[in-house]
Design a protein around this motif. Structure first.
Motif, PDB file in Angstrom:
ATOM      1  N   GLN A   1     -10.501   0.926   2.281  1.00 55.23           N
ATOM      2  CA  GLN A   1     -10.044  -0.298   1.616  1.00 55.23           C
ATOM      3  C   GLN A   1      -8.664  -0.126   0.992  1.00 55.23           C
ATOM      4  O   GLN A   1      -7.846  -1.056   1.034  1.00 55.23           O
ATOM      5  CB  GLN A   1     -11.060  -0.746   0.572  1.00 55.23           C
TER       6      GLN A   1
ATOM      7  N   ALA B   1      -5.554  -2.354   2.118  1.00 56.58           N
ATOM      8  CA  ALA B   1      -4.846  -3.148   1.100  1.00 56.58           C
ATOM      9  C   ALA B   1      -3.354  -2.840   1.121  1.00 56.58           C
ATOM     10  O   ALA B   1      -2.521  -3.751   1.052  1.00 56.58           O
ATOM     11  CB  ALA B   1      -5.424  -2.863  -0.290  1.00 56.58           C
TER      12      ALA B   1
ATOM     13  N   GLN C   1      -1.028  -4.439   3.684  1.00 59.51           N
ATOM     14  CA  GLN C   1      -0.681  -5.844   3.475  1.00 59.51           C
ATOM     15  C   GLN C   1       0.691  -6.022   2.814  1.00 59.51           C
ATOM     16  O   GLN C   1       1.198  -7.138   2.732  1.00 59.51           O
ATOM     17  CB  GLN C   1      -1.757  -6.544   2.610  1.00 59.51           C
TER      18      GLN C   1
ATOM     19  N   ALA D   1      -0.284  -5.919  -3.120  1.00 64.49           N
ATOM     20  CA  ALA D   1      -0.804  -4.926  -2.171  1.00 64.49           C
ATOM     21  C   ALA D   1      -0.860  -3.541  -2.817  1.00 64.49           C
ATOM     22  O   ALA D   1      -1.841  -2.813  -2.657  1.00 64.49           O
ATOM     23  CB  ALA D   1       0.056  -4.889  -0.907  1.00 64.49           C
TER      24      ALA D   1
ATOM     25  N   GLN E   1      -3.733  -3.509  -5.485  1.00 65.55           N
ATOM     26  CA  GLN E   1      -5.055  -3.478  -4.855  1.00 65.55           C
ATOM     27  C   GLN E   1      -5.335  -2.096  -4.262  1.00 65.55           C
ATOM     28  O   GLN E   1      -6.437  -1.567  -4.400  1.00 65.55           O
ATOM     29  CB  GLN E   1      -5.165  -4.557  -3.772  1.00 65.55           C
TER      30      GLN E   1
ATOM     31  N   HIS F   1      -8.331   0.739  -5.345  1.00 66.19           N
ATOM     32  CA  HIS F   1      -9.244   1.433  -4.439  1.00 66.19           C
ATOM     33  C   HIS F   1      -9.022   2.943  -4.451  1.00 66.19           C
ATOM     34  O   HIS F   1      -9.984   3.721  -4.353  1.00 66.19           O
ATOM     35  CB  HIS F   1      -9.135   0.877  -3.019  1.00 66.19           C
TER      36      HIS F   1
END
Length: 127
Positions: A56, A60, A63, A111, A114, A118
């Motif tokens: 993840q 992320a 992006q 991005a 995030q 993670h």
């Protein structure tokens, strides 16, 4: 005006370097964790949370519009320990927060944050 432009160029280069390094480090962590999981009888149970967070975080970060993506190097799991993965995840998380501070584009900032979230969860899963 030239000094300001040079400052922006240095800032952008530093930002791109952090993103590229974090992307490659996350790809490495993903591959190593997957390798560990496949080598143990209950490996996917033991390593599943960590593998999910690494995946993840990697997704992320991909992006980020400013990310100059390249195919991450193919890493092997030789001489890698859970402690080393923990340290790597912590480093990645810190680097991504730094990158978010440097980001000019709100989508880059999102991005990075995030992915940092993670990566932080990955380090917790590796404790």
């Amino acid at each position: 005006m030239t000094h300001e432009r040079e400052h922006q160029d240095v800032r952008r280069a530093w930002f791109n370097e952090i993103l590229t390094t974090a992307l490659n480090d996350l790809a490495h962590a993903e591959q190593v964790i997957t390798c560990f999981a496949s080598q143990e009888p209950d490996g996917f149970i033991a390593w599943g949370m960590a593998e999910g967070e690494a995946t993840q975080a990697h997704q992320a970060l991909r992006q980020a519009p400013s990310l100059q993506t390249s195919v991450p190097a193919d890493y092997t799991a030789t001489n890698v320990t859970a402690d080393a993965l923990f340290d790597l995840a912590r480093k990645i998380s810190q680097s991504l927060v730094r990158a978010a501070e440097l980001a000019g584009d709100p989508d880059d900032k999102l991005a990075c944050l995030q992915a940092a979230l993670h990566a932080g969860r990955l380090s917790e899963a590796l404790r």
